[in-house]
Structure formats: structure tokens, C-alpha cells
Write a protein that holds these residues in place. Structure first.
Motif, PDB file in Angstrom:
ATOM      1  N   LEU A  76       0.836  -1.203   0.000  1.00  0.00           N
ATOM      2  CA  LEU A  76       0.000   0.000   0.000  1.00  0.00           C
ATOM      3  C   LEU A  76       0.873   1.256   0.000  1.00  0.00           C
ATOM      4  CD1 LEU A  76      -2.771   1.352   0.108  1.00  0.00           C
ATOM      5  CD2 LEU A  76      -2.712   1.093   2.621  1.00  0.00           C
ATOM      6  N   HIS A  77       1.962   1.220   0.763  1.00  0.00           N
ATOM      7  CA  HIS A  77       2.905   2.344   0.801  1.00  0.00           C
ATOM      8  C   HIS A  77       3.418   2.662  -0.608  1.00  0.00           C
ATOM      9  CE1 HIS A  77       6.296   4.836   2.035  1.00  0.00           C
ATOM     10  NE2 HIS A  77       7.082   4.046   1.323  1.00  0.00           N
ATOM     11  N   LYS A  78       3.847   1.622  -1.322  1.00  0.00           N
ATOM     12  CA  LYS A  78       4.378   1.816  -2.672  1.00  0.00           C
ATOM     13  C   LYS A  78       3.307   2.412  -3.592  1.00  0.00           C
ATOM     14  CE  LYS A  78       6.474  -0.718  -6.509  1.00  0.00           C
ATOM     15  NZ  LYS A  78       6.960  -2.025  -6.975  1.00  0.00           N
ATOM     16  N   THR A  79       2.101   1.886  -3.521  1.00  0.00           N
ATOM     17  CA  THR A  79       1.008   2.396  -4.360  1.00  0.00           C
ATOM     18  C   THR A  79       0.731   3.861  -4.068  1.00  0.00           C
ATOM     19  OG1 THR A  79       0.004   0.195  -4.516  1.00  0.00           O
ATOM     20  CG2 THR A  79      -1.433   2.093  -4.952  1.00  0.00           C
ATOM     21  N   LEU A  80       0.666   4.212  -2.795  1.00  0.00           N
ATOM     22  CA  LEU A  80       0.369   5.595  -2.419  1.00  0.00           C
ATOM     23  C   LEU A  80       1.500   6.548  -2.790  1.00  0.00           C
ATOM     24  CD1 LEU A  80      -1.346   4.818   0.982  1.00  0.00           C
ATOM     25  CD2 LEU A  80      -2.437   5.951  -0.979  1.00  0.00           C
ATOM     26  N   MET A  81       2.725   6.119  -2.601  1.00  0.00           N
ATOM     27  CA  MET A  81       3.852   6.985  -2.923  1.00  0.00           C
ATOM     28  C   MET A  81       4.015   7.159  -4.433  1.00  0.00           C
ATOM     29  SD  MET A  81       4.620   8.210  -0.245  1.00  0.00           S
ATOM     30  CE  MET A  81       5.225   8.216   1.397  1.00  0.00           C
ATOM     31  N   LEU A  82       3.799   6.103  -5.193  1.00  0.00           N
ATOM     32  CA  LEU A  82       3.843   6.257  -6.650  1.00  0.00           C
ATOM     33  C   LEU A  82       2.678   7.120  -7.130  1.00  0.00           C
ATOM     34  CD1 LEU A  82       5.040   2.727  -7.836  1.00  0.00           C
ATOM     35  CD2 LEU A  82       6.334   4.872  -7.836  1.00  0.00           C
ATOM     36  N   SER A  83       1.531   7.002  -6.465  1.00  0.00           N
ATOM     37  CA  SER A  83       0.391   7.872  -6.791  1.00  0.00           C
ATOM     38  C   SER A  83       0.741   9.321  -6.512  1.00  0.00           C
ATOM     39  CB  SER A  83      -0.845   7.470  -5.981  1.00  0.00           C
ATOM     40  OG  SER A  83      -1.267   6.172  -6.323  1.00  0.00           O
ATOM     41  N   ALA A  84       1.386   9.577  -5.384  1.00  0.00           N
ATOM     42  CA  ALA A  84       1.809  10.940  -5.055  1.00  0.00           C
ATOM     43  C   ALA A  84       2.789  11.461  -6.108  1.00  0.00           C
ATOM     44  CB  ALA A  84       2.446  10.982  -3.662  1.00  0.00           C
ATOM     45  N   PHE A  85       3.687  10.609  -6.562  1.00  0.00           N
ATOM     46  CA  PHE A  85       4.649  11.015  -7.589  1.00  0.00           C
ATOM     47  C   PHE A  85       3.948  11.351  -8.907  1.00  0.00           C
ATOM     48  CE2 PHE A  85       7.521   9.892 -11.123  1.00  0.00           C
ATOM     49  CZ  PHE A  85       8.489  10.853 -10.915  1.00  0.00           C
ATOM     50  N   VAL A  86       3.008  10.506  -9.314  1.00  0.00           N
ATOM     51  CA  VAL A  86       2.265  10.760 -10.560  1.00  0.00           C
ATOM     52  C   VAL A  86       1.466  12.055 -10.438  1.00  0.00           C
ATOM     53  CG1 VAL A  86       0.379   9.911 -12.031  1.00  0.00           C
ATOM     54  CG2 VAL A  86       2.209   8.347 -11.308  1.00  0.00           C
ATOM     55  N   LEU A  87       0.783  12.232  -9.311  1.00  0.00           N
ATOM     56  CA  LEU A  87       0.005  13.459  -9.102  1.00  0.00           C
ATOM     57  C   LEU A  87       0.903  14.693  -9.119  1.00  0.00           C
ATOM     58  CD1 LEU A  87      -2.372  12.114  -6.321  1.00  0.00           C
ATOM     59  CD2 LEU A  87      -3.079  12.854  -8.616  1.00  0.00           C
ATOM     60  N   SER A  88       2.060  14.609  -8.488  1.00  0.00           N
ATOM     61  CA  SER A  88       3.005  15.726  -8.488  1.00  0.00           C
ATOM     62  C   SER A  88       3.529  16.004  -9.893  1.00  0.00           C
ATOM     63  CB  SER A  88       4.181  15.442  -7.555  1.00  0.00           C
ATOM     64  OG  SER A  88       3.773  15.515  -6.213  1.00  0.00           O
ATOM     65  N   SER A  89       3.731  14.964 -10.672  1.00  0.00           N
ATOM     66  CA  SER A  89       4.199  15.131 -12.048  1.00  0.00           C
ATOM     67  C   SER A  89       3.130  15.813 -12.902  1.00  0.00           C
ATOM     68  CB  SER A  89       4.571  13.774 -12.656  1.00  0.00           C
ATOM     69  OG  SER A  89       5.612  13.184 -11.915  1.00  0.00           O
ATOM     70  N   ILE A  90       1.883  15.397 -12.731  1.00  0.00           N
ATOM     71  CA  ILE A  90       0.776  16.047 -13.451  1.00  0.00           C
ATOM     72  C   ILE A  90       0.671  17.499 -13.007  1.00  0.00           C
ATOM     73  CG2 ILE A  90      -1.730  16.069 -13.791  1.00  0.00           C
ATOM     74  CD1 ILE A  90      -1.609  12.971 -13.448  1.00  0.00           C
ATOM     75  N   PHE A  91       0.817  17.734 -11.706  1.00  0.00           N
ATOM     76  CA  PHE A  91       0.812  19.106 -11.190  1.00  0.00           C
ATOM     77  C   PHE A  91       1.889  19.940 -11.892  1.00  0.00           C
ATOM     78  CE2 PHE A  91       3.151  22.105  -8.650  1.00  0.00           C
ATOM     79  CZ  PHE A  91       2.176  23.063  -8.392  1.00  0.00           C
ATOM     80  N   LEU A  92       3.095  19.418 -11.962  1.00  0.00           N
ATOM     81  CA  LEU A  92       4.205  20.165 -12.550  1.00  0.00           C
ATOM     82  C   LEU A  92       3.911  20.524 -14.007  1.00  0.00           C
ATOM     83  CD1 LEU A  92       7.028  21.357 -12.245  1.00  0.00           C
ATOM     84  CD2 LEU A  92       7.944  19.120 -12.861  1.00  0.00           C
ATOM     85  N   ILE A  93       3.386  19.583 -14.762  1.00  0.00           N
ATOM     86  CA  ILE A  93       3.035  19.851 -16.167  1.00  0.00           C
ATOM     87  C   ILE A  93       1.955  20.926 -16.233  1.00  0.00           C
ATOM     88  CG2 ILE A  93       1.958  18.862 -18.232  1.00  0.00           C
ATOM     89  CD1 ILE A  93       3.368  16.173 -17.334  1.00  0.00           C
ATOM     90  N   SER A  94       0.934  20.800 -15.411  1.00  0.00           N
ATOM     91  CA  SER A  94      -0.155  21.768 -15.389  1.00  0.00           C
ATOM     92  C   SER A  94       0.352  23.144 -14.964  1.00  0.00           C
ATOM     93  CB  SER A  94      -1.256  21.283 -14.436  1.00  0.00           C
ATOM     94  OG  SER A  94      -2.252  22.250 -14.276  1.00  0.00           O
ATOM     95  N   TYR A  95       1.213  23.180 -13.976  1.00  0.00           N
ATOM     96  CA  TYR A  95       1.789  24.427 -13.478  1.00  0.00           C
ATOM     97  C   TYR A  95       2.579  25.135 -14.570  1.00  0.00           C
ATOM     98  CZ  TYR A  95       4.374  27.569 -10.386  1.00  0.00           C
ATOM     99  OH  TYR A  95       4.918  28.672  -9.788  1.00  0.00           O
ATOM    100  N   VAL A  96       3.401  24.368 -15.287  1.00  0.00           N
ATOM    101  CA  VAL A  96       4.212  24.940 -16.362  1.00  0.00           C
ATOM    102  C   VAL A  96       3.307  25.482 -17.468  1.00  0.00           C
ATOM    103  CG1 VAL A  96       5.829  24.331 -18.222  1.00  0.00           C
ATOM    104  CG2 VAL A  96       6.303  23.624 -15.872  1.00  0.00           C
ATOM    105  N   ILE A  97       2.281  24.729 -17.844  1.00  0.00           N
ATOM    106  CA  ILE A  97       1.354  25.199 -18.883  1.00  0.00           C
ATOM    107  C   ILE A  97       0.664  26.485 -18.430  1.00  0.00           C
ATOM    108  CG2 ILE A  97      -0.827  24.690 -20.074  1.00  0.00           C
ATOM    109  CD1 ILE A  97       0.126  21.739 -20.150  1.00  0.00           C
ATOM    110  N   TYR A  98       0.206  26.512 -17.188  1.00  0.00           N
ATOM    111  CA  TYR A  98      -0.483  27.705 -16.694  1.00  0.00           C
ATOM    112  C   TYR A  98       0.434  28.933 -16.742  1.00  0.00           C
ATOM    113  CZ  TYR A  98      -2.843  31.096 -13.819  1.00  0.00           C
ATOM    114  OH  TYR A  98      -3.431  32.267 -13.381  1.00  0.00           O
ATOM    115  N   HIS A  99       1.656  28.780 -16.260  1.00  0.00           N
ATOM    116  CA  HIS A  99       2.563  29.929 -16.215  1.00  0.00           C
ATOM    117  C   HIS A  99       3.142  30.265 -17.584  1.00  0.00           C
ATOM    118  CE1 HIS A  99       2.412  31.070 -12.045  1.00  0.00           C
ATOM    119  NE2 HIS A  99       2.311  29.784 -11.763  1.00  0.00           N
TER     120      HIS A  99
END
Length: 194
Positions: A76-99
Motif C-alpha cells: 500500500l505504501h508503494k502504491t500511495l507513494m507512486l500515486s503521489a509522484f504521478v500526481l506531483s508530475s501532473i501538477f508540474l506539467i499543469s503548473y508549467v502550462i499555466y505559467h
């Protein structure tokens, strides 16, 4: 990936180093060089709201992932941490597009004219200083979180758990701080979006 050779590890560590420099540099360029409208009439006004949702979900995954490993549930730890990484990666892409596309928003710009007057600064009051403190610490920590996260994930996926445990002592609090303060920054600045 279980274990990697020293030659392959060197390649991965070089890639992590390059990404750790390149990502903050790209973000800094976007913040200090107005880019508004480079993607035509693409409306990106919804992205700050999406980014806040991504940061919130990332923070929740991080806390839940921490609790999972404390309860000896590595799957479960691995699933949640990889999910956090994917979400952060999507955030970064979205952040860059917005700015890259959107207007910069100034804290306290009550009339949304892109100019912060002395009267607007006074009206924003002392919360303005709290906003800038949280924003500054968020930005500084986000620079350091990139290599920490990449190294933590690399060590976990390469089954180098002793190094993973050492790095996550720094990664978890910094990453969690960045995720939560991202939400706080959004909540403080959102009244000023045009």
C-alpha cells in the motif's frame, strides 16, 4: 527493477541530477519572463484550481503512504507513494502550462488590473506578508524536493532500501510541506484571480 549495476546506477543518478537542475530552471524562467498567450487563445484559467486539487491529493497520499509503511504495509505504501509522484508530475506539467500561457496574479490586486497600488497593499494588510512567507518557503522547498523525490523513488524501485530509508527522512517532510503549502498559497491567492 530489483538491483542495478554500478554503470546503470551512474546513468540514473546523472539523469536525476540533470532533472533536478532543469526542472527548477524551467519553472524560474516561466515565473520571471511573461509568457502570456503563447498557446493562442487556450483558456488555462481552471488550472490553478486543478493544481490545488492535485496538491491536496498528493499531500493526502503522502500522509497515507507514511501511515501505511508505519503499519508495515509496503504494498500500500508503494502504491500511495507512486500515486503521489504521478500526481506531483501532473501538477508540474499543469503548473508549467499555466505559467506559460496565463497571466501572473498579484496578491492584493483587488481590481485585477495587474498593478499593485499602495492602497491595495494596505487593504491586503498583514496577511500579505504571511502569503509571501508561505510562498517563499514553498518555492525554496520545491527546488530541493525534486532531487529528494527522484532519489527516494529510484532507491525504492532499485531495491536499495537502506538508501531509500535514509533519503526519505528528508524527502517526506519536505515533500509534504511543499504539497500542503501549495494548497495554502492557492487559498490565499485565489480571491485575486481575474
Amino acid at each position: 527493477m530489483s538491483t542495478v549495476s554500478q554503470k546503470d546506477e551512474k546513468k540514473y543518478l546523472i539523469l536525476i541530477g540533470v532533472l533536478s537542475v532543469a526542472i527548477p530552471l524551467v519553472v524560474a524562467v516561466l515565473l520571471f519572463m511573461p509568457q502570456t498567450g503563447k498557446l493562442g487563445d487556450l483558456d488555462v484559467s481552471f488550472l490553478p484550481h486543478l493544481n490545488a486539487t492535485l496538491n491536496t491529493t498528493t499531500a493526502l497520499c503522502l500522509v497515507a503512504g507514511y501511515m501505511a509503511i508505519r503499519k508495515n504495509n509496503p504494498s500500500l505504501h508503494k502504491t500511495l507513494m507512486l500515486s503521489a509522484f504521478v500526481l506531483s508530475s501532473i501538477f508540474l506539467i499543469s503548473y508549467v502550462i499555466y505559467h506559460y500561457q496565463g497571466d501572473h496574479t498579484l496578491y492584493g490586486d483587488f481590481n485585477s488590473d495587474g498593478v499593485l497600488t499602495d492602497a491595495e497593499k494596505a487593504e491586503a494588510g498583514p496577511i500579505r506578508f504571511l502569503y509571501y512567507f508561505v510562498l517563499l518557503t514553498h518555492i525554496l522547498c520545491s527546488v530541493f524536493v525534486v532531487p529528494l523525490v527522484l532519489l527516494a523513488i529510484y532507491f525504492a524501485l532499485s531495491n536499495n532500501l537502506s538508501r531509500h530509508k535514509k533519503i526519505v527522512k528528508w524527502t517526506f517532510p519536505v515533500w509534504t510541506y511543499v504539497a500542503f503549502t501549495g494548497v495554502i498559497v492557492y487559498l490565499l491567492i485565489s480571491p485575486f484571480y481575474a
